[in-house]
Design a protein around this motif. Structure first.
Motif, PDB file in Angstrom:
ATOM      1  N   GLU A 158     -21.873 -13.160  52.366  1.00 18.72           N
ATOM      2  CA  GLU A 158     -22.451 -12.528  53.545  1.00 18.72           C
ATOM      3  C   GLU A 158     -21.689 -11.229  53.800  1.00 18.72           C
ATOM      4  OE1 GLU A 158     -23.575 -13.793  58.124  1.00 18.72           O
ATOM      5  OE2 GLU A 158     -21.680 -14.484  57.267  1.00 18.72           O
ATOM      6  N   ILE A 159     -22.411 -10.116  53.801  1.00 20.99           N
ATOM      7  CA  ILE A 159     -21.811  -8.806  54.056  1.00 20.99           C
ATOM      8  C   ILE A 159     -22.027  -8.461  55.521  1.00 20.99           C
ATOM      9  CG2 ILE A 159     -21.852  -6.358  53.456  1.00 20.99           C
ATOM     10  CD1 ILE A 159     -22.917  -7.159  50.701  1.00 20.99           C
ATOM     11  N   VAL A 160     -20.935  -8.197  56.241  1.00 21.81           N
ATOM     12  CA  VAL A 160     -21.016  -7.929  57.677  1.00 21.81           C
ATOM     13  C   VAL A 160     -20.223  -6.666  58.005  1.00 21.81           C
ATOM     14  CG1 VAL A 160     -21.246 -10.402  58.175  1.00 21.81           C
ATOM     15  CG2 VAL A 160     -18.981  -9.332  58.255  1.00 21.81           C
ATOM     16  N   GLN A 161     -20.411  -6.185  59.238  1.00 24.39           N
ATOM     17  CA  GLN A 161     -19.660  -5.017  59.708  1.00 24.39           C
ATOM     18  C   GLN A 161     -18.879  -5.346  60.981  1.00 24.39           C
ATOM     19  OE1 GLN A 161     -23.208  -2.293  59.359  1.00 24.39           O
ATOM     20  NE2 GLN A 161     -21.721  -0.989  58.298  1.00 24.39           N
ATOM     21  N   HIS A 162     -18.475  -6.595  61.099  1.00 23.11           N
ATOM     22  CA  HIS A 162     -17.647  -7.031  62.214  1.00 23.11           C
ATOM     23  C   HIS A 162     -16.408  -7.733  61.659  1.00 23.11           C
ATOM     24  CE1 HIS A 162     -18.870 -11.197  61.552  1.00 23.11           C
ATOM     25  NE2 HIS A 162     -20.153 -10.828  61.593  1.00 23.11           N
ATOM     26  N   ASP A 163     -15.524  -8.188  62.540  1.00 22.53           N
ATOM     27  CA  ASP A 163     -14.253  -8.780  62.121  1.00 22.53           C
ATOM     28  C   ASP A 163     -14.155 -10.277  62.392  1.00 22.53           C
ATOM     29  OD1 ASP A 163     -13.175  -6.445  61.087  1.00 22.53           O
ATOM     30  OD2 ASP A 163     -12.343  -5.820  63.022  1.00 22.53           O
ATOM     31  N   ARG A 164     -15.271 -10.930  62.668  1.00 17.25           N
ATOM     32  CA  ARG A 164     -15.221 -12.370  62.923  1.00 17.25           C
ATOM     33  C   ARG A 164     -15.132 -13.120  61.591  1.00 17.25           C
ATOM     34  NH1 ARG A 164     -19.221 -10.543  66.282  1.00 17.25           N
ATOM     35  NH2 ARG A 164     -20.882 -11.402  64.980  1.00 17.25           N
ATOM     36  N   PRO A 165     -14.098 -13.942  61.399  1.00 19.43           N
ATOM     37  CA  PRO A 165     -13.952 -14.664  60.130  1.00 19.43           C
ATOM     38  C   PRO A 165     -14.927 -15.827  60.032  1.00 19.43           C
ATOM     39  CG  PRO A 165     -12.203 -15.287  61.627  1.00 19.43           C
ATOM     40  CD  PRO A 165     -12.959 -14.181  62.304  1.00 19.43           C
ATOM     41  N   THR A 166     -15.203 -16.228  58.805  1.00 22.89           N
ATOM     42  CA  THR A 166     -16.007 -17.418  58.582  1.00 22.89           C
ATOM     43  C   THR A 166     -15.204 -18.654  58.963  1.00 22.89           C
ATOM     44  OG1 THR A 166     -17.299 -18.648  56.947  1.00 22.89           O
ATOM     45  CG2 THR A 166     -15.272 -17.633  56.179  1.00 22.89           C
ATOM     46  N   GLU A 167     -15.876 -19.737  59.289  1.00 24.35           N
ATOM     47  CA  GLU A 167     -15.172 -20.942  59.729  1.00 24.35           C
ATOM     48  C   GLU A 167     -14.709 -21.802  58.562  1.00 24.35           C
ATOM     49  OE1 GLU A 167     -17.610 -23.075  62.441  1.00 24.35           O
ATOM     50  OE2 GLU A 167     -17.650 -21.466  63.941  1.00 24.35           O
ATOM     51  N   THR A 168     -15.418 -21.753  57.445  1.00 19.94           N
ATOM     52  CA  THR A 168     -15.127 -22.700  56.359  1.00 19.94           C
ATOM     53  C   THR A 168     -14.885 -22.057  54.999  1.00 19.94           C
ATOM     54  OG1 THR A 168     -17.501 -22.965  55.905  1.00 19.94           O
ATOM     55  CG2 THR A 168     -16.495 -24.500  57.482  1.00 19.94           C
ATOM     56  N   GLY A 169     -15.133 -20.770  54.862  1.00 18.75           N
ATOM     57  CA  GLY A 169     -15.042 -20.151  53.551  1.00 18.75           C
ATOM     58  C   GLY A 169     -13.890 -19.182  53.403  1.00 18.75           C
ATOM     59  N   PHE A 170     -14.120 -18.127  52.622  1.00 20.26           N
ATOM     60  CA  PHE A 170     -13.137 -17.074  52.394  1.00 20.26           C
ATOM     61  C   PHE A 170     -13.588 -15.800  53.099  1.00 20.26           C
ATOM     62  CE2 PHE A 170     -12.149 -18.991  47.927  1.00 20.26           C
ATOM     63  CZ  PHE A 170     -11.403 -19.997  48.527  1.00 20.26           C
ATOM     64  N   ASP A 171     -12.623 -14.972  53.481  1.00 19.64           N
ATOM     65  CA  ASP A 171     -12.911 -13.680  54.107  1.00 19.64           C
ATOM     66  C   ASP A 171     -12.117 -12.589  53.408  1.00 19.64           C
ATOM     67  OD1 ASP A 171     -14.334 -13.988  57.070  1.00 19.64           O
ATOM     68  OD2 ASP A 171     -13.229 -15.787  56.447  1.00 19.64           O
ATOM     69  N   VAL A 172     -12.805 -11.478  53.100  1.00 23.21           N
ATOM     70  CA  VAL A 172     -12.136 -10.317  52.513  1.00 23.21           C
ATOM     71  C   VAL A 172     -12.513  -9.082  53.327  1.00 23.21           C
ATOM     72  CG1 VAL A 172     -11.717  -8.943  50.446  1.00 23.21           C
ATOM     73  CG2 VAL A 172     -12.321 -11.371  50.219  1.00 23.21           C
ATOM     74  N   TRP A 173     -11.507  -8.353  53.780  1.00 20.09           N
ATOM     75  CA  TRP A 173     -11.706  -7.106  54.510  1.00 20.09           C
ATOM     76  C   TRP A 173     -11.488  -5.918  53.568  1.00 20.09           C
ATOM     77  CZ3 TRP A 173     -10.586 -11.433  57.153  1.00 20.09           C
ATOM     78  CH2 TRP A 173     -11.122 -11.590  58.434  1.00 20.09           C
ATOM     79  N   PHE A 174     -12.368  -4.924  53.665  1.00 22.90           N
ATOM     80  CA  PHE A 174     -12.270  -3.716  52.846  1.00 22.90           C
ATOM     81  C   PHE A 174     -12.029  -2.509  53.744  1.00 22.90           C
ATOM     82  CE2 PHE A 174     -14.381  -6.748  50.228  1.00 22.90           C
ATOM     83  CZ  PHE A 174     -13.980  -6.462  48.945  1.00 22.90           C
ATOM     84  N   SER A 175     -11.184  -1.602  53.272  1.00 22.92           N
ATOM     85  CA  SER A 175     -10.862  -0.387  54.015  1.00 22.92           C
ATOM     86  C   SER A 175     -10.337   0.660  53.036  1.00 22.92           C
ATOM     87  CB  SER A 175      -9.810  -0.682  55.096  1.00 22.92           C
ATOM     88  OG  SER A 175      -8.649  -1.232  54.510  1.00 22.92           O
ATOM     89  N   PRO A 176     -10.331   1.945  53.427  1.00 22.39           N
ATOM     90  CA  PRO A 176      -9.844   2.980  52.516  1.00 22.39           C
ATOM     91  C   PRO A 176      -8.419   2.743  52.019  1.00 22.39           C
ATOM     92  CG  PRO A 176     -11.046   3.974  54.316  1.00 22.39           C
ATOM     93  CD  PRO A 176     -10.900   2.511  54.652  1.00 22.39           C
ATOM     94  N   ARG A 177      -7.591   2.137  52.838  1.00 22.54           N
ATOM     95  CA  ARG A 177      -6.245   1.753  52.412  1.00 22.54           C
ATOM     96  C   ARG A 177      -5.783   0.572  53.261  1.00 22.54           C
ATOM     97  NH1 ARG A 177      -1.328   5.593  54.403  1.00 22.54           N
ATOM     98  NH2 ARG A 177      -1.501   5.174  56.629  1.00 22.54           N
ATOM     99  N   ILE A 178      -4.805  -0.142  52.746  1.00 25.20           N
ATOM    100  CA  ILE A 178      -4.264  -1.310  53.450  1.00 25.20           C
ATOM    101  C   ILE A 178      -3.107  -0.834  54.325  1.00 25.20           C
ATOM    102  CG2 ILE A 178      -3.167  -3.569  53.185  1.00 25.20           C
ATOM    103  CD1 ILE A 178      -4.610  -3.749  50.451  1.00 25.20           C
ATOM    104  N   GLU A 179      -3.290  -0.891  55.629  1.00 27.53           N
ATOM    105  CA  GLU A 179      -2.328  -0.298  56.556  1.00 27.53           C
ATOM    106  C   GLU A 179      -0.928  -0.882  56.394  1.00 27.53           C
ATOM    107  OE1 GLU A 179      -2.767   2.288  58.429  1.00 27.53           O
ATOM    108  OE2 GLU A 179      -4.871   2.488  57.851  1.00 27.53           O
ATOM    109  N   GLU A 180      -0.826  -2.189  56.198  1.00 23.62           N
ATOM    110  CA  GLU A 180       0.493  -2.821  56.103  1.00 23.62           C
ATOM    111  C   GLU A 180       1.229  -2.436  54.825  1.00 23.62           C
ATOM    112  OE1 GLU A 180       0.495  -7.113  57.010  1.00 23.62           O
ATOM    113  OE2 GLU A 180      -1.588  -6.808  57.634  1.00 23.62           O
ATOM    114  N   GLN A 181       0.462  -2.238  53.750  1.00 21.79           N
ATOM    115  CA  GLN A 181       1.038  -1.913  52.439  1.00 21.79           C
ATOM    116  C   GLN A 181       0.165  -0.847  51.781  1.00 21.79           C
ATOM    117  OE1 GLN A 181       3.845  -3.062  51.329  1.00 21.79           O
ATOM    118  NE2 GLN A 181       4.254  -4.817  52.662  1.00 21.79           N
ATOM    119  N   PRO A 182       0.319   0.420  52.164  1.00 17.33           N
ATOM    120  CA  PRO A 182      -0.578   1.477  51.677  1.00 17.33           C
ATOM    121  C   PRO A 182      -0.588   1.634  50.160  1.00 17.33           C
ATOM    122  CG  PRO A 182       0.698   2.244  53.553  1.00 17.33           C
ATOM    123  CD  PRO A 182       1.278   0.923  53.155  1.00 17.33           C
TER     124      PRO A 182
END
Length: 210
Positions: free
Chosen positions: A89-113
């Motif tokens: 499921e492709i979404v544009q919000h930040d609510r995680p799934t209850e039972t599966g996996f979640d992957v967030w995509f962004s231009p860079r990873i803020e914690e570890q650029p």
């Protein structure tokens, strides 16, 4: 070699299907768009274990319709080697799934650029929009799909393995292959998360518009 070439061909077919007639309706025309490829790749193991996967693009430069071939390649990497795929499921919000996996995509990873991907948990994986990867003899098509598939490998209990440029669990290469022990371990882990209905094998991609 035949197995590797088959996967690359199949991934190419999926992408061509999307680009030349399999694309969904224009963005915003419906709340949900479901993409069900007409050409199926062969699963390596049965039953096929299907896991819910939510792709978060709210902070990403990817548009949902552009991401469909990437989502298909993620499933294909796992389906053709381990009999595991994802109901994505492709979404544009930040609510995680209850039972599966979640992957967030962004231009860079803020914690570890400097990182291409970061695994913090099954519902807390992060991937750069366009990871920078080294060459592999038999490369994946998309650096984004390969890196997401790598992080999902961690969610399935796999560790880094640096003995070959072609393996999925090596850091920062285009390799996508799994060995027999990784397949065994991943399938055992996938049983905990798999949907109870083992019959369907389409591994759909759904875009959720809000």
């Amino acid at each position: 070699m035949k197995h590797r070439n088959t996967l690359l061909f199949c991934i190419g077919v999926f992408s061509c299907f999307y680009l030349f007639g399999g694309a969904p309706a224009a963005e915003g025309t419906d709340r949900h768009t479901v993409v069900e490829p007409k050409i199926s790749v062969k699963a390596a193991y049965h039953p096929v274990l299907r896991i819910p996967l939510r792709i978060h693009l709210g902070k990403s430069a990817w548009r949902p319709v552009e991401f469909i071939p990437v989502a298909e390649e993620i499933s294909n990497i796992w389906l053709t080697q381990a009999g595991i795929c994802f109901e994505t499921e492709i979404v544009q919000h930040d609510r995680p799934t209850e039972t599966g996996f979640d992957v967030w995509f962004s231009p860079r990873i803020e914690e570890q650029p400097e990182y291409n991907g970061l695994f913090k948990g099954e519902q807390d994986m992060h991937v750069r929009d366009v990871p920078i990867l080294g060459a592999a003899k038999h490369p994946a098509r998309s650096s984004t799909a390969r890196t997401a598939a790598h992080e999902i490998g961690h969610a399935l209990g796999l560790r880094h393995r640096q003995d070959s440029d072609d393996n999925l669990m090596r850091s920062k290469t285009y390799g996508w292959l799994l060995n027999k022990e990784e397949v065994r371990r991943a399938r055992k882990s996938a049983l905990r998360k798999a949907l109870p209905d083992l019959e369907p094998q389409r591994c759909r991609v759904t875009i959720q518009y809000e």
